[in-house]
Motif scaffolding. Structure first.
Motif, PDB file in Angstrom:
ATOM      1  N   ILE A 214       0.822  -1.207   0.000  1.00 48.82           N
ATOM      2  CA  ILE A 214       0.000   0.000   0.000  1.00 48.82           C
ATOM      3  C   ILE A 214       0.855   1.257   0.000  1.00 48.82           C
ATOM      4  O   ILE A 214       0.450   2.293  -0.546  1.00 48.82           O
ATOM      5  CB  ILE A 214      -0.964  -0.009   1.220  1.00 48.82           C
ATOM      6  N   GLN A 215       2.050   1.199   0.550  1.00 51.49           N
ATOM      7  CA  GLN A 215       2.928   2.372   0.547  1.00 51.49           C
ATOM      8  C   GLN A 215       3.322   2.748  -0.875  1.00 51.49           C
ATOM      9  O   GLN A 215       3.381   3.931  -1.224  1.00 51.49           O
ATOM     10  CB  GLN A 215       4.173   2.111   1.403  1.00 51.49           C
ATOM     11  N   LEU A 216       3.573   1.752  -1.712  1.00 49.50           N
ATOM     12  CA  LEU A 216       3.881   2.019  -3.116  1.00 49.50           C
ATOM     13  C   LEU A 216       2.651   2.549  -3.841  1.00 49.50           C
ATOM     14  O   LEU A 216       2.745   3.494  -4.640  1.00 49.50           O
ATOM     15  CB  LEU A 216       4.385   0.747  -3.798  1.00 49.50           C
ATOM     16  N   ILE A 217       1.495   1.967  -3.562  1.00 55.15           N
ATOM     17  CA  ILE A 217       0.263   2.399  -4.234  1.00 55.15           C
ATOM     18  C   ILE A 217      -0.024   3.870  -3.926  1.00 55.15           C
ATOM     19  O   ILE A 217      -0.360   4.655  -4.819  1.00 55.15           O
ATOM     20  CB  ILE A 217      -0.907   1.489  -3.804  1.00 55.15           C
ATOM     21  N   LYS A 218       0.125   4.266  -2.669  1.00 53.55           N
ATOM     22  CA  LYS A 218      -0.107   5.662  -2.285  1.00 53.55           C
ATOM     23  C   LYS A 218       0.907   6.592  -2.943  1.00 53.55           C
ATOM     24  O   LYS A 218       0.568   7.712  -3.349  1.00 53.55           O
ATOM     25  CB  LYS A 218      -0.060   5.804  -0.770  1.00 53.55           C
ATOM     26  N   ALA A 219       2.147   6.145  -3.036  1.00 54.86           N
ATOM     27  CA  ALA A 219       3.174   6.958  -3.697  1.00 54.86           C
ATOM     28  C   ALA A 219       2.859   7.117  -5.188  1.00 54.86           C
ATOM     29  O   ALA A 219       3.015   8.209  -5.752  1.00 54.86           O
ATOM     30  CB  ALA A 219       4.544   6.318  -3.505  1.00 54.86           C
ATOM     31  N   LYS A 321      11.348   5.926   5.227  1.00 55.56           N
ATOM     32  CA  LYS A 321      10.709   5.477   6.458  1.00 55.56           C
ATOM     33  C   LYS A 321       9.512   4.584   6.140  1.00 55.56           C
ATOM     34  O   LYS A 321       8.817   4.786   5.131  1.00 55.56           O
ATOM     35  CB  LYS A 321      10.248   6.679   7.281  1.00 55.56           C
ATOM     36  N   VAL A 322       9.272   3.619   7.002  1.00 51.27           N
ATOM     37  CA  VAL A 322       8.094   2.766   6.848  1.00 51.27           C
ATOM     38  C   VAL A 322       6.836   3.633   6.923  1.00 51.27           C
ATOM     39  O   VAL A 322       6.671   4.431   7.851  1.00 51.27           O
ATOM     40  CB  VAL A 322       8.045   1.680   7.941  1.00 51.27           C
ATOM     41  N   GLY A 323       5.979   3.507   5.935  1.00 48.59           N
ATOM     42  CA  GLY A 323       4.724   4.246   5.918  1.00 48.59           C
ATOM     43  C   GLY A 323       4.799   5.613   5.266  1.00 48.59           C
ATOM     44  O   GLY A 323       3.763   6.231   5.010  1.00 48.59           O
ATOM     45  N   ASP A 324       5.984   6.109   4.984  1.00 48.34           N
ATOM     46  CA  ASP A 324       6.144   7.457   4.429  1.00 48.34           C
ATOM     47  C   ASP A 324       6.033   7.407   2.904  1.00 48.34           C
ATOM     48  O   ASP A 324       7.025   7.319   2.189  1.00 48.34           O
ATOM     49  CB  ASP A 324       7.489   8.041   4.858  1.00 48.34           C
ATOM     50  N   ALA A 329       7.440   8.568  -2.830  1.00 46.88           N
ATOM     51  CA  ALA A 329       7.145   9.213  -4.119  1.00 46.88           C
ATOM     52  C   ALA A 329       8.308  10.102  -4.556  1.00 46.88           C
ATOM     53  O   ALA A 329       8.663  10.148  -5.745  1.00 46.88           O
ATOM     54  CB  ALA A 329       5.859  10.026  -4.011  1.00 46.88           C
ATOM     55  N   SER A 330       8.908  10.805  -3.604  1.00 47.12           N
ATOM     56  CA  SER A 330      10.039  11.677  -3.928  1.00 47.12           C
ATOM     57  C   SER A 330      11.220  10.887  -4.477  1.00 47.12           C
ATOM     58  O   SER A 330      11.868  11.300  -5.444  1.00 47.12           O
ATOM     59  CB  SER A 330      10.461  12.449  -2.670  1.00 47.12           C
ATOM     60  N   CYS A 331      11.487   9.712  -3.885  1.00 50.12           N
ATOM     61  CA  CYS A 331      12.595   8.873  -4.365  1.00 50.12           C
ATOM     62  C   CYS A 331      12.299   8.301  -5.747  1.00 50.12           C
ATOM     63  O   CYS A 331      13.184   8.242  -6.609  1.00 50.12           O
ATOM     64  CB  CYS A 331      12.857   7.752  -3.374  1.00 50.12           C
ATOM     65  N   LEU A 332      11.067   7.881  -5.968  1.00 45.51           N
ATOM     66  CA  LEU A 332      10.688   7.367  -7.282  1.00 45.51           C
ATOM     67  C   LEU A 332      10.833   8.460  -8.337  1.00 45.51           C
ATOM     68  O   LEU A 332      11.315   8.218  -9.448  1.00 45.51           O
ATOM     69  CB  LEU A 332       9.251   6.836  -7.246  1.00 45.51           C
TER      70      LEU A 332
END
Length: 365
Positions: A214-219, A321-324, A329-332
């Motif tokens: 879900i962290q990837l999906i949100k990003a 960070k976990v959950g961030d 998104a910034s790193c991607l």
């Protein structure tokens, strides 16, 4: 001739990680057998070596009454076979396997910890439920093999078995992961409905709570309007598939994210991708990151043990960070905007090779 019994909770652990280990011991003159709950047929390579396979009724829940029956089976096997060494893996099998020392105090026990269920900064329930068990079981352990620095430190300083070793995982056969020609990558992209100029992220992980897709999906939701050609491939099966598919649909990401399920073409999928991600809450030493490194792909990972061990500097990837999902998104976005600035040290992955791991394991034996 030394007799060794490998004990795992389920047989898929044998097939996924331990076949080369057992083959090496057989080649070195050891007699090796396996005790496990057979959820998948044992790899043919071991069947052809005529090892004994004991089907033990382990349950994954350590409190399940079936595990008492499993322990009784182990006692019968040891009484008959008189193994010199047992090598245990996975939480349930590691407990009941090592308890054989109560009946057979001369039995040597090796325990490979693939990642404790407690970790620095992790949930208190992990420390309350699992740490006391590992503390007690260390008394019945001759050798503990850890696969990340944090677990090694905890083992040496808190659990204190007789001996502790730090190894770089269970080994990766680097011959299975090669950089492929551009033509092959374009063909794989066409097969997946991807364009040549798409920026493709791959996540290879079981679809469960711990892997945190879900962290990837949100990003991806944050990036979809500015960069519609950033795409993601989620490789793996799991009970959260329908829930994650619903999240993708609700966020309008059907054109950005594909669920590929179980795949046997991992090397091809990695080559067809630009970067990899792993956003877990807990890991031991993730082999999927090694697979990405072997194909010279940079990664975005969460700031947890195991991931920190592998992503040692910016040439390998970035840590979030976990959950961030904002940081994710910034790193991607960074990797999307800097696709031609990759540097790579080919030696980084060598220490995880199966050749080096087998040499280390033989030294332990």
């Amino acid at each position: 001739m030394k007799k060794v019994l490998y004990i795992t909770t389920v047989s898929r652990t044998i097939n996924a990680f331990l076949v080369p280990h057992i083959e090496m011991l057989l080649d070195e003159g050891y007699e090796v057998d396996v005790a496990t709950c057979i959820d998948k047929p044992i790899n043919d390579k071991l069947i052809k070596r005529n090892i004994k396979i004991f089907n033990i009724p382990f349950a994954r829940n350590p409190l399940h009454r079936g595990n008492l029956k499993a322990f009784k089976e182990l006692i019968k096997i040891q009484k008959k076979e008189q193994y010199d060494i047992i090598h245990v893996h996975t939480p349930v099998a590691s407990v009941f396997g090592r308890l054989l020392k109560l009946r057979y105090p001369k039995l040597k026990t090796i325990y490979t910890a693939h990642g404790y269920h407690f970790l620095k900064g992790g949930p208190k329930i992990g420390w309350l439920a699992y740490y006391p068990i590992e503390k007690v079981m260390a008394r019945f352990t001759d050798v503990t093999i850890t696969i990340n620095q944090e677990d090694y430190d905890i083992t040496v300083n808190k659990l204190k078995p007789k001996k502790t070793y730090l190894m770089n995982g269970v080994g990766l056969d680097l011959s299975h992961y090669k950089i492929l020609p551009k033509e092959d990558n374009l063909k794989k992209r066409q097969e997946l409905g991807l364009e040549e100029d798409d920026f493709v992220i791959i996540m290879i992980a079981e679809l469960n709570e711990n892997k945190n897709q879900i962290q990837l999906i949100k990003a991806m939701e944050l990036l979809k309007d500015r960069y519609p050609n950033i795409k993601a491939l989620l490789v793996g099966e799991g009970h959260k598939l329908s829930e994650l598919q619903q999240e993708v649909s609700q966020r309008g990401l059907q054109n950005q994210i594909q669920f590929l399920g179980f795949r046997s073409d991992i090397n091809e999928l990695i080559n067809a991708s630009n970067i990899g991600v792993l956003l877990s809450y807990r890991e031991g030493l993730p082999r999927n990151l090694m697979e990405l490194m072997a194909c010279e792909k940079q990664v975005v990972v969460t700031d947890i043990r195991g991931c920190r061990d592998i992503v040692c500097d910016d040439t390998v990837g970035k840590i979030v960070k976990v959950g961030d999902y904002l940081q994710t998104a910034s790193c991607l976005e960074f990797y999307y905007l800097n696709q031609n600035n990759k540097t790579w040290d080919e030696c980084l992955v060598d220490k995880y090779s199966i050749k080096n791991i087998l040499e280390d394991l033989m030294a332990v034996y």
